[in-house]
Design an enzyme around this catalytic site. Structure first.
Site, PDB file in Angstrom:
ATOM      1  CE  LYS A 153      -4.411   1.020   0.215  1.00 48.59           C
ATOM      2  NZ  LYS A 153      -5.584   0.220  -0.200  1.00 48.59           N
ATOM      3  CG  ASP A 211      -7.401   3.286  -0.732  1.00 47.89           C
ATOM      4  OD1 ASP A 211      -7.862   2.140  -0.671  1.00 47.89           O
ATOM      5  OD2 ASP A 211      -7.480   4.087   0.223  1.00 47.89           O
TER       6      ASP A 211
HETATM    7  P1  NDP Z   1     -13.040   7.815  -2.678  1.00 43.28           P
HETATM    8  O1  NDP Z   1     -11.949   8.809  -2.511  1.00 43.28           O
HETATM    9  O2  NDP Z   1     -13.623   7.584  -4.022  1.00 43.28           O
HETATM   10  O3  NDP Z   1     -14.241   8.145  -1.688  1.00 43.28           O
HETATM   11  C1  NDP Z   1     -14.050   8.214  -0.319  1.00 43.28           C
HETATM   12  C2  NDP Z   1     -15.363   8.526   0.366  1.00 43.28           C
HETATM   13  O4  NDP Z   1     -15.203   8.362   1.769  1.00 43.28           O
HETATM   14  C3  NDP Z   1     -15.823   9.959   0.150  1.00 43.28           C
HETATM   15  O5  NDP Z   1     -17.223  10.013   0.207  1.00 43.28           O
HETATM   16  C4  NDP Z   1     -15.191  10.668   1.346  1.00 43.28           C
HETATM   17  O6  NDP Z   1     -15.844  11.865   1.711  1.00 43.28           O
HETATM   18  C5  NDP Z   1     -15.346   9.627   2.425  1.00 43.28           C
HETATM   19  N1  NDP Z   1     -14.284   9.790   3.418  1.00 43.28           N
HETATM   20  C6  NDP Z   1     -12.945   9.719   3.202  1.00 43.28           C
HETATM   21  N2  NDP Z   1     -12.271   9.937   4.328  1.00 43.28           N
HETATM   22  C7  NDP Z   1     -13.195  10.177   5.265  1.00 43.28           C
HETATM   23  C8  NDP Z   1     -13.112  10.489   6.636  1.00 43.28           C
HETATM   24  N3  NDP Z   1     -11.921  10.601   7.265  1.00 43.28           N
HETATM   25  N4  NDP Z   1     -14.290  10.640   7.314  1.00 43.28           N
HETATM   26  C9  NDP Z   1     -15.477  10.532   6.671  1.00 43.28           C
HETATM   27  N5  NDP Z   1     -15.613  10.253   5.366  1.00 43.28           N
HETATM   28  C10 NDP Z   1     -14.489  10.083   4.683  1.00 43.28           C
HETATM   29  O7  NDP Z   1     -12.450   6.444  -2.083  1.00 43.28           O
HETATM   30  P2  NDP Z   1     -12.954   4.944  -2.317  1.00 43.28           P
HETATM   31  O8  NDP Z   1     -14.420   4.912  -2.491  1.00 43.28           O
HETATM   32  O9  NDP Z   1     -12.065   4.337  -3.344  1.00 43.28           O
HETATM   33  O10 NDP Z   1     -12.548   4.273  -0.924  1.00 43.28           O
HETATM   34  C11 NDP Z   1     -13.465   4.157   0.170  1.00 43.28           C
HETATM   35  C12 NDP Z   1     -13.004   3.040   1.084  1.00 43.28           C
HETATM   36  O11 NDP Z   1     -12.966   1.796   0.353  1.00 43.28           O
HETATM   37  C13 NDP Z   1     -11.604   3.194   1.685  1.00 43.28           C
HETATM   38  O12 NDP Z   1     -11.594   2.593   2.968  1.00 43.28           O
HETATM   39  C14 NDP Z   1     -10.737   2.358   0.743  1.00 43.28           C
HETATM   40  O13 NDP Z   1      -9.548   1.938   1.373  1.00 43.28           O
HETATM   41  C15 NDP Z   1     -11.675   1.204   0.471  1.00 43.28           C
HETATM   42  N6  NDP Z   1     -11.403   0.407  -0.721  1.00 43.28           N
HETATM   43  C16 NDP Z   1     -11.305   0.974  -1.948  1.00 43.28           C
HETATM   44  C17 NDP Z   1     -11.084   0.185  -3.059  1.00 43.28           C
HETATM   45  C18 NDP Z   1     -11.060   0.733  -4.443  1.00 43.28           C
HETATM   46  O14 NDP Z   1     -10.953  -0.052  -5.380  1.00 43.28           O
HETATM   47  N7  NDP Z   1     -11.175   2.041  -4.640  1.00 43.28           N
HETATM   48  C19 NDP Z   1     -10.896  -1.270  -2.939  1.00 43.28           C
HETATM   49  C20 NDP Z   1     -11.097  -1.789  -1.607  1.00 43.28           C
HETATM   50  C21 NDP Z   1     -11.325  -0.950  -0.552  1.00 43.28           C
HETATM   51  P3  NDP Z   1     -15.132  13.283   1.406  1.00 43.28           P
HETATM   52  O15 NDP Z   1     -15.317  13.496  -0.057  1.00 43.28           O
HETATM   53  O16 NDP Z   1     -15.843  14.265   2.264  1.00 43.28           O
HETATM   54  O17 NDP Z   1     -13.675  13.136   1.790  1.00 43.28           O
HETATM   55  O1  2IT Z   2      -7.931  -1.593  -0.672  1.00 41.57           O
HETATM   56  C1  2IT Z   2      -7.875  -2.088  -1.817  1.00 41.57           C
HETATM   57  O2  2IT Z   2      -8.004  -3.296  -2.008  1.00 41.57           O
HETATM   58  C2  2IT Z   2      -7.696  -1.176  -2.954  1.00 41.57           C
HETATM   59  N1  2IT Z   2      -7.637   0.029  -2.762  1.00 41.57           N
HETATM   60  C3  2IT Z   2      -7.550  -1.721  -4.340  1.00 41.57           C
HETATM   61  C4  2IT Z   2      -6.137  -2.175  -4.593  1.00 41.57           C
HETATM   62  C5  2IT Z   2      -5.831  -2.598  -6.007  1.00 41.57           C
HETATM   63  O3  2IT Z   2      -4.640  -2.885  -6.225  1.00 41.57           O
HETATM   64  O4  2IT Z   2      -6.708  -2.635  -6.867  1.00 41.57           O
END
Ligand code: NDP
Ligand code: 2IT
Length: 451
Positions: free
Chosen positions: A130, A170
């Protein structure tokens, strides 16, 4: 749990805490694994003999670097960049990059550690890593984001490669950032390779990768419900976040016949008692992805909805809850509120969104609960499918990728059941995911000697 197991866990955690002082998120993630894996190791002494868990909590390599860049007005800015290359026993390091002001080494180590188990569960040959930066993309121009990404990649490019380490997105890293990062890598190396995933469709990206984490989380939840003979038809769902994962979790919930009641961002949540349908979700996607607006604008567009400033959505009655924003966003009190209101399934789209106390509440109430490392693995799994397509220099159809994703999520669910089913039939998905993820990596480490 027996007293001797508890003593072993306490001794192991005391050592981890001493060696990783000031890393609370990392210690939290290790504690959850230790509690389930140490009793398993007690019955499988080969893992103790080779000191597998002790080796697994130490990243193979941690890179920390300066990222200087200039604002549009010419001011020099300095951020800190990281890549934690955690474990390469079963494949090249693989995992996302997070750009958010709350990024610390502790946060990236927790994410990298969980990624090792998650990637093992996907059935694909992916190690775990990561990275990211404390850079905040919010409020920055495209040109500023591009200059930051180019500076970040100038250093990162020395450490990654399609057979070494393959980053992805992420929080704060989506298609725009992956594009700028890829462009700079290609320019520096003079090489067009699958060094990043989540790429654009025209230049090596896989169909369904943007949708994969959210879709996969809901596929996993459907498998959980099926163990009770139930489906999403007619159920209500509460979702946190409004980013990549939350948007596509909402889309798949709606497809499957559920009513989506909430979405949120860091400023609060919106509640739409009539349900967020496909048209309303499309409006949210435009708001968040194109106009980069705030979720509270939803209530001006759809007056039946309300905005709850500074609050999280867990007080809204629902059958299914999907935390899809960030770590530790669902605490004990909120878990109790969900249980009291009749919630039967909690499926994590985010990484470690439920606190340990919240998970305890779900376990006591025998709520179906899936940890992110199992239920959100569809994102990285589809990244693995993107890597395969890049190596083969072909591109699969959306249907092909989606059906592979569905099968992988079903497989992960089966692995959790195999290792997590209790005598009373209740499935402890945390134990199942941790042990199933551990065994494949641990056996590979034994095969490869003391490295
Ligand atoms: P994005 O940046 O697309 O969206 C993040 C969302 O979470 C936004 O709505 C944001 O609100 C909110 N958020 C972020 N930080 C905070 C905080 N400290 N408190 C409250 N709300 C918060 O990210 P993703 O959707 O990609 O990721 C969301 C989660 O999913 C994370 O935990 C990530 O690690 C996990 N994840 C993502 C993957 C991927 O493929 N993208 C894969 C597996 C897991 P705001 O706009 O106000 O910051
Ligand atoms: O938390 C996760 O699994 C991710 N943000 C996706 C990682 C990836 O390599 O697609």
């Amino acid at each position: 749990m027996s007293q001797s197991h508890q003593a072993q866990i306490d001794a192991f955690m005391a050592q981890v805490a001493a060696q990783n002082a000031h890393e609370p998120e990392f210690i939290q993630a290790v504690q959850e694994v230790a509690e389930t894996v140490i009793p398993f190791i007690a019955d499988h002494p080969q893992y103790a003999k080779h000191r597998i868990l002790e080796r697994m909590v130490e990243p193979e390599r941690t890179i920390i670097f300066r990222v200087p860049w200039t604002t549009d007005s010419g001011e020099v800015q300095i951020n800190r960049g990281y890549r934690v290359e955690f474990n390469s026993a079963i494949g090249p390091y693989k995992g996302g990059l997070r750009f958010h002001p709350t990024v610390t080494l502790s946060v990236l180590k927790f994410l990298g550690f969980e990624q090792v188990f998650k990637n093992s569960l996907t059935t694909l040959p992916l190690g775990g890593g990561k990275g990211g930066s404390d850079f905040n993309p919010k409020g920055k121009s495209d040109a500023e984001v591009m200059r930051f990404c180019q500076s970040f990649m100038t250093e990162l490019s020395r450490h990654i490669g399609p057979n070494t380490d393959v980053p992805a997105g992420d929080i704060g890293v989506g298609g725009r950032e992956i594009g700028y990062l890829f462009g700079q890598y290609k320019r520096l190396r003079n090489e067009f390779t699958g060094v990043l995933t989540g790429k654009g469709r025209n230049w090596g990206g896989s169909l369904i990768r943007p949708e994969a984490t959210g879709y996969g989380t809901v596929y996993f939840a459907a498998e959980m419900l099926a163990t009770k003979g139930q489906s999403f038809e007619g159920k209500s769902a509460v979702i946190s976040g409004s980013g990549n994962v939350a948007q596509y979790a909402a889309e798949k919930c709606i497809h499957m016949g559920a009513k989506v009641l909430t979405m949120s961002d860091s400023k609060g949540f919106i509640h739409d008692p009539a349900g967020i349908d496909h048209a309303k979700l499309q409006w949210i996607m435009d708001l968040k992805n194109k106009r980069r607006g705030r979720i509270q604008e939803y209530v001006n567009q759809f007056p039946g909805a309300t905005f709850h400033a500074g609050q999280r959505p867990w007080g809204i009655a629902c059958h299914a809850a999907f935390p899809c924003a960030t770590q530790n966003e669902l605490n004990e009190e909120e878990a109790q509120a969900l249980v009291n209101n009749g919630c039967i399934v909690v499926t994590e789209g985010a990484n470690m969104p439920s606190t340990p106390e919240a998970i305890e509440v779900f376990n006591k109430a025998k709520v179906l609960f899936a940890p992110g490392k199992a239920s959100n693995a569809g994102g990285v799994a589809t990244s693995g499918l993107e890597m395969s397509q890049n190596s083969l220099r072909i591109s699969w159809s959306g249907e092909e990728v989606d059906s592979r994703l569905l099968n992988i999520m079903k497989d992960i669910h089966s692995q959790c059941v195999a290792y997590g089913k209790n005598a009373d039939g209740h499935v402890d998905y945390v134990r199942g995911a941790n042990i199933a993820g551990f065994v494949k990596v641990a056996d590979s480490m034994i095969d490869q000697g003391v490295v």
